[in-house]
Scaffold this motif. Structure first.
Motif, PDB file in Angstrom:
ATOM      1  N   ARG A 165       0.529  -1.150  -0.108  1.00  0.00           N
ATOM      2  CA  ARG A 165      -0.041   0.076   0.007  1.00  0.00           C
ATOM      3  C   ARG A 165       0.645   1.056   0.339  1.00  0.00           C
ATOM      4  O   ARG A 165       0.582   2.069  -0.580  1.00  0.00           O
ATOM      5  CB  ARG A 165      -0.763  -0.394   0.985  1.00  0.00           C
ATOM      6  N   LEU A 166       1.943   1.162   0.663  1.00  0.00           N
ATOM      7  CA  LEU A 166       2.691   2.280   0.825  1.00  0.00           C
ATOM      8  C   LEU A 166       3.269   2.782  -0.368  1.00  0.00           C
ATOM      9  O   LEU A 166       2.864   3.844  -0.836  1.00  0.00           O
ATOM     10  CB  LEU A 166       3.558   2.356   1.452  1.00  0.00           C
ATOM     11  N   TYR A 176      10.820   2.491   5.173  1.00  0.00           N
ATOM     12  CA  TYR A 176       9.060   1.652   4.901  1.00  0.00           C
ATOM     13  C   TYR A 176       9.197   1.598   3.439  1.00  0.00           C
ATOM     14  O   TYR A 176       8.622   0.347   3.076  1.00  0.00           O
ATOM     15  CB  TYR A 176       8.226   3.190   5.075  1.00  0.00           C
ATOM     16  N   ARG A 188      11.825  -1.356   2.139  1.00  0.00           N
ATOM     17  CA  ARG A 188      10.806  -2.717   3.014  1.00  0.00           C
ATOM     18  C   ARG A 188       9.875  -2.832   2.012  1.00  0.00           C
ATOM     19  O   ARG A 188      10.169  -4.136   1.355  1.00  0.00           O
ATOM     20  CB  ARG A 188      10.575  -3.053   4.044  1.00  0.00           C
ATOM     21  N   GLN A 189       9.214  -2.552   1.541  1.00  0.00           N
ATOM     22  CA  GLN A 189       8.046  -2.945   0.460  1.00  0.00           C
ATOM     23  C   GLN A 189       8.974  -2.625  -0.752  1.00  0.00           C
ATOM     24  O   GLN A 189       7.361  -3.800  -1.719  1.00  0.00           O
ATOM     25  CB  GLN A 189       7.001  -1.638   0.697  1.00  0.00           C
ATOM     26  N   GLU A 225      10.404  -6.794  -0.656  1.00  0.00           N
ATOM     27  CA  GLU A 225       8.917  -7.576   0.015  1.00  0.00           C
ATOM     28  C   GLU A 225       8.838  -7.687  -2.219  1.00  0.00           C
ATOM     29  O   GLU A 225       7.927  -8.674  -2.331  1.00  0.00           O
ATOM     30  CB  GLU A 225       7.962  -7.037   0.485  1.00  0.00           C
ATOM     31  N   ARG A 244      10.469 -10.286  -3.277  1.00  0.00           N
ATOM     32  CA  ARG A 244      10.751 -11.389  -3.259  1.00  0.00           C
ATOM     33  C   ARG A 244       9.275 -11.951  -3.708  1.00  0.00           C
ATOM     34  O   ARG A 244       8.772 -13.694  -4.143  1.00  0.00           O
ATOM     35  CB  ARG A 244      10.307 -11.785  -1.652  1.00  0.00           C
ATOM     36  N   ARG A 251       7.264 -17.386 -12.274  1.00  0.00           N
ATOM     37  CA  ARG A 251       7.008 -18.589 -12.684  1.00  0.00           C
ATOM     38  C   ARG A 251       5.666 -19.102 -13.007  1.00  0.00           C
ATOM     39  O   ARG A 251       4.873 -19.234 -12.864  1.00  0.00           O
ATOM     40  CB  ARG A 251       7.162 -19.780 -11.522  1.00  0.00           C
ATOM     41  N   PRO A 270      -0.332 -24.322   0.130  1.00  0.00           N
ATOM     42  CA  PRO A 270       0.789 -23.737  -0.476  1.00  0.00           C
ATOM     43  C   PRO A 270       1.576 -25.091  -0.642  1.00  0.00           C
ATOM     44  O   PRO A 270       2.344 -25.337  -2.015  1.00  0.00           O
ATOM     45  CB  PRO A 270       1.371 -23.393   0.759  1.00  0.00           C
ATOM     46  N   ALA A 320       3.826 -26.347  -4.615  1.00  0.00           N
ATOM     47  CA  ALA A 320       4.738 -26.226  -4.601  1.00  0.00           C
ATOM     48  C   ALA A 320       5.006 -27.742  -5.535  1.00  0.00           C
ATOM     49  O   ALA A 320       5.701 -28.596  -5.893  1.00  0.00           O
ATOM     50  CB  ALA A 320       5.352 -26.912  -3.223  1.00  0.00           C
ATOM     51  N   GLY A 358       5.015 -26.425  -8.595  1.00  0.00           N
ATOM     52  CA  GLY A 358       5.825 -25.546  -9.240  1.00  0.00           C
ATOM     53  C   GLY A 358       6.793 -26.818  -9.599  1.00  0.00           C
ATOM     54  O   GLY A 358       7.294 -26.645 -10.514  1.00  0.00           O
ATOM     55  N   ASP A 411       9.407 -23.988  -2.854  1.00  0.00           N
ATOM     56  CA  ASP A 411       9.281 -25.788  -3.309  1.00  0.00           C
ATOM     57  C   ASP A 411      10.582 -25.596  -2.849  1.00  0.00           C
ATOM     58  O   ASP A 411      10.486 -26.697  -2.216  1.00  0.00           O
ATOM     59  CB  ASP A 411       8.850 -26.249  -4.164  1.00  0.00           C
ATOM     60  N   LEU A 448      10.897 -26.484   0.385  1.00  0.00           N
ATOM     61  CA  LEU A 448      10.387 -27.702   0.936  1.00  0.00           C
ATOM     62  C   LEU A 448      11.372 -29.008   0.716  1.00  0.00           C
ATOM     63  O   LEU A 448      11.633 -29.919   1.147  1.00  0.00           O
ATOM     64  CB  LEU A 448       9.300 -28.428   0.135  1.00  0.00           C
TER      65      LEU A 448
END
Lengths: 622, 452
Positions: free
Chosen positions: A440-441, A545, A548-549, A552, A555, A562, A603, A607, A610, B438, B441
């Protein structure tokens, strides 16, 4: 009989339809805009306002991409407010009351000026498709038009049914017939359907209420706009027109008692309505029955225009019988003699589960068929307009113009809107909230242009004038950051430090430093200087802030990178439960990240998925 | 690693080598028919019933008669109520490696696949029988050397930590919801939450994450074991004490000062703690090159010990200035040896023992455990996994930022606090496995041995 040919036909000229037609036209394709009448273009059948928390962000983003809504409301707004002003810049949200008629006229004129848009007056009847591709549209009167893509923006018209007490009227909006043939034609394609409900409050006659007296005697609380309106559009000049007043009142025990006494005549509570309504916009019946502990509820009295006769009773939507509605209005303080111009009502309508759509808002079943707005289960003019823009650009792409446009969750509220719809489907009307944004930021109104104008330019939506303005602003932003680092100022303690250091202290405001003449090098836009201030101040003050976002986002992008190929054989991945396979086949996620967001998909399942993406080719046995 | 639960896997579930009983485990859709074929049974097995059977395997010629090779107890656990969530059959035969391998080979000949390391637990995870944290606990439980370690791992498998994390997340969720409401509904006339209440609630949550981190130190000690180093001057009986604690004559003991020249170490179970006990060379100025190196190593190992046992001779006058090293990370416990001889001195806080007679050894063991502060309490969740500790630390740091953001002098509004709280929740969710990838895992499941 065939009457002609278009590249793109847009069905409906509401908020989604107008943006869709305009966006496609900007890309140079010929657009037919099909509507029952040019008098109802961009109508506001519910509250006479644009923006609000998160919705204001959407409008800002539509504007940054080159859409119409921001300019329309800046030109016709009659009271402007920046919500959350006491909070940080990420949640500042503009909201404005509109002059309803002026807004519709402005939008119609804007489309009239587009040489590529042609009005198609009539009632859409049948979607024409062959071999899974759009070929044209037939109107109910029998005329047909060839086209390469269609954007359906029918709002509440698909099998629309209005409820006022025990009365039921087939209608899309008050006084307008519903779309039945089109609904049948769409259903024949095999989409998953649902039924939703929304509602609107009664309208009162302005001349029957003595506002000045009730304000003077303390019954009405005056609600004024901001002294200096913050415009929605990056192109707008400062807004200097006079703003109107609104008024705040509250429900009382009499209102509560009347609702309770008549709840069996409310179609919401007697089983007459099956469609699901929005929890965030409860009807009066809901407020009283479901929240009995709350003593009183806010009601805003809002004029529908500078000289409009209708007063919109915001917060008082209901579907009780007319006589009960009159009693309820008269029970409110100061409205004892108010004249009811039109009762409130609830409307039920069909919608297509948006999991039927791709990220481009194209249906997976028919190439060239796009859906936008309430037909996708959303509510709100802004949500509709945002989808209209995306659908319009991509419909033009299907017709051979431009590269199309997909937005990510990390770059725009519009991206979040589309991703939520196509990933999760709708169980109730979908409204945008800032809490839906993971980052949001970073998704602010002041940087909507820096996030999206280059995307709009690449998509072919942004004209040279907007682009030049943007480039200048972008350069100014970069330079101003250097200026803040290099200018030495005096701190309250008397030290000489760089302005950027001083700005990190909570109590220091950039605007104050500029006003005090401490930053002569800081460049400001002539039209909207506050934008430059907000962007630079945010970048410096909240750097930790923001960083950091951003990390993220990086990440999260690993999962978004993928890709899952189209037509991936989910049923051949070993170890997935039948339910998970069903959800995956229904949504057909395009990335592992999207698969993770599908409700019911664990999740662990992702996995496993994936491990097989890339090993199982579509159509090839593992 | 195969993320598949479609085929049937087989492996020996008991440790390698000879034992009284050996277990072969089958898991997957064909586990039941495969097991029936192995025991020549035509009727299906009764669920969760121990069935006595004779294992018959065909030797060489598949069309020839099957030979009885062992008696076994066979138990069927039908899906989904089994360890893996698949149909599982456990065959308990006599613990001969030859027999067990023959059973596995026969199952593979009949279509089963040999399980990869950790694959039974992977299936349990994929089938939703256990969460990620529990899956990791299985590895710890099997690796456990001491009862205390096993208990800590079992607590985690049992879900104590899962519950603690869920509880923290639940209290955060409520604060988050109210803060979000304030931002998204600024004009509703509602007062969703006030900053004072948020600080109070964050303090409450911070206490919980702090407690988890405090226990993490204890948890790490239980899981990884501890380094206890014995130091002292020559001939005070360090090696005798070492042997007494180890319970065997592991170190050479003579009357000659400087007998121990290198480090001697042994793994011992001390009150349930997994302790690596190290005997060192006596500390004195020496010219001998080898012994000097031994003294240097003694100082070095004492420097990294969790606990240093400083041994002195109770029968000799106490040296005034002892240049004895102490641990830079752990504590020091003073021990006076040779308590069987007449005492030449006494001092408070010194544990008196006799390595020769065994007197005072129990008190010493208690003293060591107490000094290491590892009295695990059952109902306290301890984090024994490095990955978990790092994530709780991340959550804790984010919560501290949120706490600072709500404080009056930071004057940051809700959306900043929410950004910090989102970080905290993301870290916690990563522990309970809701955001796993994964790669993670694969890493975790590679730690497993076949057949767990």
């Amino acid at each position: 009989m065939s009457r002609g040919e278009f590249d793109v036909i847009v069905i409906g000229a509401g908020h989604a339809g107008c943006e869709a037609a305009y966006a496609a036209a900007r890309l140079g394709v010929r657009v037919g805009l099909c509507t029952l009448s040019t008098d109802t273009v961009a109508q506001m059948p519910c509250n006479p306002a644009v923006g609000g928390t998160a919705k204001g962000h959407l409008v800002r983003e539509i504007d940054a991409l080159g859409g119409l809504m921001g300019r329309a409301i800046d030109a016709t707004g009659i009271q402007f407010k920046l919500l959350n002003r006491s909070r940080g810049p990420a949640v500042w949200s503009p909201r404005a009351q509109a002059d309803k008629r002026a807004y519709g006229r402005w939008m119609r004129d804007a489309l009239d000026r587009e040489p590529n848009v042609e009005w198609l007056i009539g009632k859409a009847g049948r979607i024409l498709a062959a071999n899974g591709r759009i070929t044209g549209l037939a109107l109910e009167d029998g005329d047909s038009y060839a086209c390469r893509s269609i954007v359906v923006t029918t709002g509440t018209f698909l099998n629309g049914l209005i409820h006022i007490g025990l009365e039921q009227l087939p209608a899309g909006r008050h006084g307008e017939p519903p779309s039945r043939d089109l609904a049948e034609s769409l259903k024949a394609i095999g989409f998953e359907w649902g039924r939703l409900k929304t509602g609107t409050p009664p309208r009162l006659a302005r001349e029957s209420i003595d506002f000045a007296r009730h304000v003077a005697e303390g019954r009405f609380q005056l609600e004024r706009g901001d002294a200096t309106p913050v415009p929605f559009s990056f192109l707008s000049n400062p807004i200097e027109r006079e703003q109107i007043d609104c008024w705040l009142i509250h429900t009382n025990d009499r209102v509560r008692d009347i609702v309770r006494a008549n709840v069996d005549r409310s179609p919401l509570f007697n089983g007459q309505i099956s469609g699901i309504g929005p929890r965030y916009c409860p009807s009066l019946e809901d407020k009283i029955i479901r929240f009995p502990d709350r003593e009183r509820h806010q009601i805003f009295l809002e004029p529908e225009g500078v000289s409009a006769r209708e007063i919109y009773v915001n917060g008082f939507s209901m579907s009780l019988p007319r006589d009960v509605q009159t009693d309820l209005v008269h029970a409110l303080p100061g409205l004892e003699d108010a004249v009811l111009l039109r009762p409130g009502y609830a409307v039920e309508y069909d919608f297509v589960q948006p999991t039927e759509l791709t990220r481009r808002l194209e249906t997976k079943r028919v190439a060239g068929l796009f859906l936008a707005g309430q037909i996708n289960g959303t509510s709100g003019y802004e949500e509709a307009a945002a989808q209209g823009l995306i659908a319009g650009v991509n419909a033009a792409h299907r017709a051979g113009a431009g590269p199309g446009l997909e937005l990510g969750r990390d770059e725009a509220y519009i991206g979040i809107l589309v991703d939520d719809l196509i990933t999760k489907g709708c169980l109730e009307p979908y409204r945008m909230f800032t809490s839906r944004a993971e980052h949001r930021l970073l998704l602010r109104i002041d940087n909507a242009d820096m996030r999206l104008t280059p995307r709009g330019r690449a998509a072919g939506l942004v004209d040279d004038q907007r682009w030049e303005g943007f480039e200048a602003r972008h350069a100014r932003f970069a330079r101003n950051l250097v200026v803040l680092d290099e200018t030495i100022v005096k701190s309250p303690a008397g030290d000489s430090i760089p302005a950027s250091h001083l700005l990190r202290q909570p109590e220091t405001r950039l605007a104050d430093l500029i006003a005090a003449g401490q930053l002569p090098q800081f460049a400001l836009d002539r039209l909207q200087p506050s934008l430059d201030v907000a962007s630079a101040e945010t970048a410096v003050k909240y750097a930790g802030y923001l960083k950091r976002q951003e990390s993220e986002i990086e990440r999260a992008r690993r999962d978004e990178r993928r890709r899952i190929p189209r037509d991936f054989p989910f049923e051949r991945v070993p170890g997935l439960s039948r339910e998970v396979v069903h959800r995956l086949r229904q949504v057909q996620p395009d990335t592992l990240g999207q698969a993770l967001r599908i409700p019911g998909v664990t999740p662990a399942a992702v996995a496993v998925l994936g491990a097989y993406v890339g090993r199982l080719a579509p159509g090839v046995r593992a | 690693m195969r993320f598949s639960t479609e085929d049937t896997i087989v492996a020996i579930a008991t440790p390698p080598g000879r034992g009284g009983i050996g277990v072969v485990r089958l898991s997957g859709p064909d586990a039941h028919p495969l097991a029936c074929a192995l025991i020549g049974r035509e009727r299906p097995l009764a669920p969760r019933h121990a069935t006595f059977a004779t294992i018959r395997l065909k030797d060489g010629d598949p069309t020839g008669p099957a030979d009885a090779i062992d008696h076994a107890v066979v138990t069927l656990f039908p899906a989904p109520h089994s360890y893996t969530g698949d149909d599982v059959v456990e065959i308990s035969a006599h613990g001969s490696p030859v027999v067990l391998h023959a059973i596995v080979a026969a199952a593979m000949a009949a279509g089963a696949r040999h399980a990869e390391p950790g694959e039974f637990t992977l299936r349990a995870f994929l089938n939703g029988r256990i969460d990620l944290m529990q899956a990791e606990a299985v590895a710890d439980l099997i690796d456990a050397v001491t009862p205390l370690q096993a208990r800590a791992a079992f607590d985690q498998l049992d879900g104590t930590l899962t519950r603690a994390i869920a509880e923290i997340d639940a209290s955060l969720f409520d604060v988050v919801a109210r803060l979000e409401a304030s931002v998204d509904f600024p004009e509703e006339g509602y007062h969703f939450v006030d900053p004072g209440a948020v600080s109070g609630e964050l303090d409450g949550v911070l206490e919980k994450t702090e407690a988890l981190l405090r226990d993490a130190r204890r948890g790490r000690m239980v899981r990884d074991g501890l380094l206890v180093v014995i130091v002292g001057e020559p001939n005070v009986g360090k090696s005798s004490l070492f042997n007494a604690l180890v319970g065997s004559a592991r170190a050479i003991v003579t009357d000659v000062p400087g007998t121990t020249r290198d480090l001697v170490s042994e793994l011992v179970d001390l009150q349930g703690l997994r302790v690596t006990l190290v005997d060192t060379a006596g500390l004195r100025a020496v010219r001998d090159v080898v012994e000097a190196e031994g003294v240097a190593r003694a100082r070095q190992s004492a420097g990294v010990a969790d606990l240093v046992l400083r041994v002195e001779d109770l029968s000799q006058p106490r040296a005034d200035s002892m240049d004895l090293p102490s641990s830079s990370v752990g504590k020091v416990l003073c021990v006076a040896n040779k308590a069987d001889l007449p005492a030449a001195w006494r001092a408070p806080g010194v544990v008196e023992v006799s390595a020769a007679t065994g007197a005072g050894l129990d008190a010493l063991r208690n003293g060591i455990a107490a000094a290491l502060d590892a009295d695990l309490q059952r109902d306290r969740p301890s984090i024994t996994n490095v990955r978990h500790v790092a994530l709780v630390e991340r959550a804790h740091a984010a919560l501290l930022r949120a706490r600072t953001a709500v404080s009056a002098n930071a004057s940051l509004s809700e959306e900043f606090v929410l950004a910090d709280l989102a970080d905290a929740r993301a870290a916690l969710e990563e522990i309970s496995g809701r955001r796993t990838s994964d790669d993670l895992l694969t890493h975790i499941f590679a730690r497993f041995c076949v057949g767990k």
